[in-house]
Write an enzyme that holds these catalytic residues in place. Structure first.
Site, PDB file in Angstrom:
ATOM      1  N   LYS A 170      35.560  15.218  19.678  1.00 24.17           N
ATOM      2  CA  LYS A 170      36.001  16.608  19.595  1.00 24.17           C
ATOM      3  C   LYS A 170      35.916  17.229  20.983  1.00 24.17           C
ATOM      4  O   LYS A 170      34.841  17.304  21.573  1.00 24.17           O
ATOM      5  CB  LYS A 170      35.125  17.377  18.609  1.00 24.17           C
ATOM      6  CG  LYS A 170      35.492  18.845  18.536  1.00 24.17           C
ATOM      7  CD  LYS A 170      34.777  19.548  17.409  1.00 24.17           C
ATOM      8  CE  LYS A 170      35.061  21.036  17.446  1.00 24.17           C
ATOM      9  NZ  LYS A 170      34.446  21.736  16.328  1.00 24.17           N
ATOM     10  N   ARG A 208      31.580  26.264  24.744  1.00 23.06           N
ATOM     11  CA  ARG A 208      31.088  25.097  24.020  1.00 23.06           C
ATOM     12  C   ARG A 208      31.087  23.820  24.867  1.00 23.06           C
ATOM     13  O   ARG A 208      30.970  22.717  24.338  1.00 23.06           O
ATOM     14  CB  ARG A 208      31.965  24.860  22.787  1.00 23.06           C
ATOM     15  CG  ARG A 208      32.043  26.027  21.813  1.00 23.06           C
ATOM     16  CD  ARG A 208      32.214  25.520  20.398  1.00 23.06           C
ATOM     17  NE  ARG A 208      32.812  26.452  19.463  1.00 23.06           N
ATOM     18  CZ  ARG A 208      32.237  27.553  18.992  1.00 23.06           C
ATOM     19  NH1 ARG A 208      31.036  27.926  19.422  1.00 23.06           N
ATOM     20  NH2 ARG A 208      32.872  28.302  18.102  1.00 23.06           N
ATOM     21  N   LYS A 225      40.121  15.210  17.824  1.00 21.51           N
ATOM     22  CA  LYS A 225      40.523  16.602  17.699  1.00 21.51           C
ATOM     23  C   LYS A 225      40.536  17.273  19.068  1.00 21.51           C
ATOM     24  O   LYS A 225      39.560  17.113  19.810  1.00 21.51           O
ATOM     25  CB  LYS A 225      39.519  17.303  16.784  1.00 21.51           C
ATOM     26  CG  LYS A 225      39.743  18.764  16.593  1.00 21.51           C
ATOM     27  CD  LYS A 225      38.614  19.342  15.809  1.00 21.51           C
ATOM     28  CE  LYS A 225      38.797  20.838  15.774  1.00 21.51           C
ATOM     29  NZ  LYS A 225      37.660  21.540  15.300  1.00 21.51           N
TER      30      LYS A 225
END
Ligand code: PBG
Length: 334
Positions: A201, A223, A254
């Site tokens: 991710k 993040r 992703k």
């Protein structure tokens, strides 16, 4: 010289494209409703079906109306949903994430009561439930505490399983969370529930519309200390290797379209089922361009989903799932 090199005029590849019948006969990649997972946002309240501004055609559903959308999804031939929740309360410990009476838990029960045949997967993360909007617990000096987050993530996963989820999809990117969740599920007798890990991710700007939809943008920082650097593909293979070693049943890449090379490398390296998440920003871009008449939405969606499968994804999580499944059923997809 091989026969192939002898080539034209004896060889003419256009013979394989002469008409729809032969094109279908030789098509290497197909999309079916079986491959698609539909993300659903559940909220408290009653009678609600509120459109998400940056994701036209996607909604926040109050739990009492979740059966309605579950019936639509199953009726279109889709086999699985991925549930997200918008909690009533946010706090530093993400307590609604692992509350058996929380919004996702209620939504799981609502889907299962309405359509027991529909596979229910749940996003396991803390960002929607924390007041600071990070995916893990934050220390007093503002760092994300990996190991303390694991316990809460595992509790959330167990709570989802108790509510009836068939599988959990950890999206937090803490190290060791798959092992922690597997151990917690097994410890509670849920060894039959699967883990679809968001293994690779990336820290992506394509999540923008989702964060608006889920009210989960971080209040400070970003993040990048836990999600992956978009520049790194070899590191994605390490992430996947760790997650499968820890017990992931399926692994996800992703976003999808900007990372087709990563999907391909994961597919070629691991025998596990590979999922790809065609995320909110990918959806919003197509919707916005189509609304201006700049692209043909249906054809761009078909081409995008086909490309994601061609890159090696077995399943695609996509906000286009419902539309695509309907067009597949009516024969109007390709
Ligand atoms: C939660 C989560 C996010 C998405 C899925 N799970 C947001 C994020 O990590 O910032 C993004 C989904 C999308 O953009 O469609 N961590």
């Amino acid at each position: 010289m091989t026969r192939e090199q002898a080539g034209f005029p004896r060889l003419r590849l256009r013979r394989l494209r002469r008409g729809e019948a032969v094109r279908r006969l030789v098509r290497e990649t197909t999309v079916t409703a079986d491959d698609l997972v539909y993300p659903l946002f559940a909220t408290w309240g009653s009678g609600l079906r509120e459109e998400i501004p940056a994701m036209p055609g996607q909604y926040h559903w109050s739990v009492d109306r979740v059966p309605e959308v579950a019936a639509e999804v199953a009726g279109a031939g889709i086999k699985a949903v991925l549930l997200f929740g918008l909690p009533a309360r946010k706090d530093p410990h993400a307590s609604e994430a692992y509350d058996d009476e929380g919004v996702v838990q209620a939504a799981i029960r609502a889907v299962k009561e309405a359509r027991p045949d529909l596979l229910v997967l749940t996003d396991v993360c803390l960002c929607q439930y924390t007041d600071h909007g990070h995916c893990g617990v934050v220390t007093p000096d503002g760092r994300i505490d990996n190991d303390r987050s694991l316990e809460l993530l595992a509790r959330a996963a167990v709570s989802h399983a108790r509510a009836g989820a068939d599988g959990v999809a950890p999206s937090d990117m803490m190290d060791g969370r798959v092992a922690a969740i597997r151990a917690a599920l097994d410890g509670e007798g849920f060894e039959d529930r699967l883990i679809l890990s968001y293994a690779a991710k990336f820290a992506s700007a394509f999540y923008g519309p989702f964060r608006e939809a889920a009210h989960s943008a971080p209040r400070f920082g970003d993040r990048r200390s836990y999600q992956m650097d978009p520049a790194n593909a070899r590191e994605a293979l390490r992430e996947v290797a760790l997650d499968v070693a820890e017990g992931a049943d399926m692994v996800m890449v992703k976003p999808a379209l900007p990372y087709l090379d990563v999907i391909r490398r994961v597919r070629d390296t691991f025998p596990h089922p590979v999922a790809a998440y065609n995320v909110s920003g990918e959806y919003a871009m197509i919707k916005a361009a189509a609304a201006r008449g700049w692209i043909d939405e249906d054809r761009v969606v078909a081409e995008s989903l086909t490309a994601i499968k061609r890159a090696g994804a077995d399943l695609v999580v996509t906000y286009f799932a419902l539309d695509a499944a309907r067009r597949l059923a009516s024969g109007g997809f390709y």
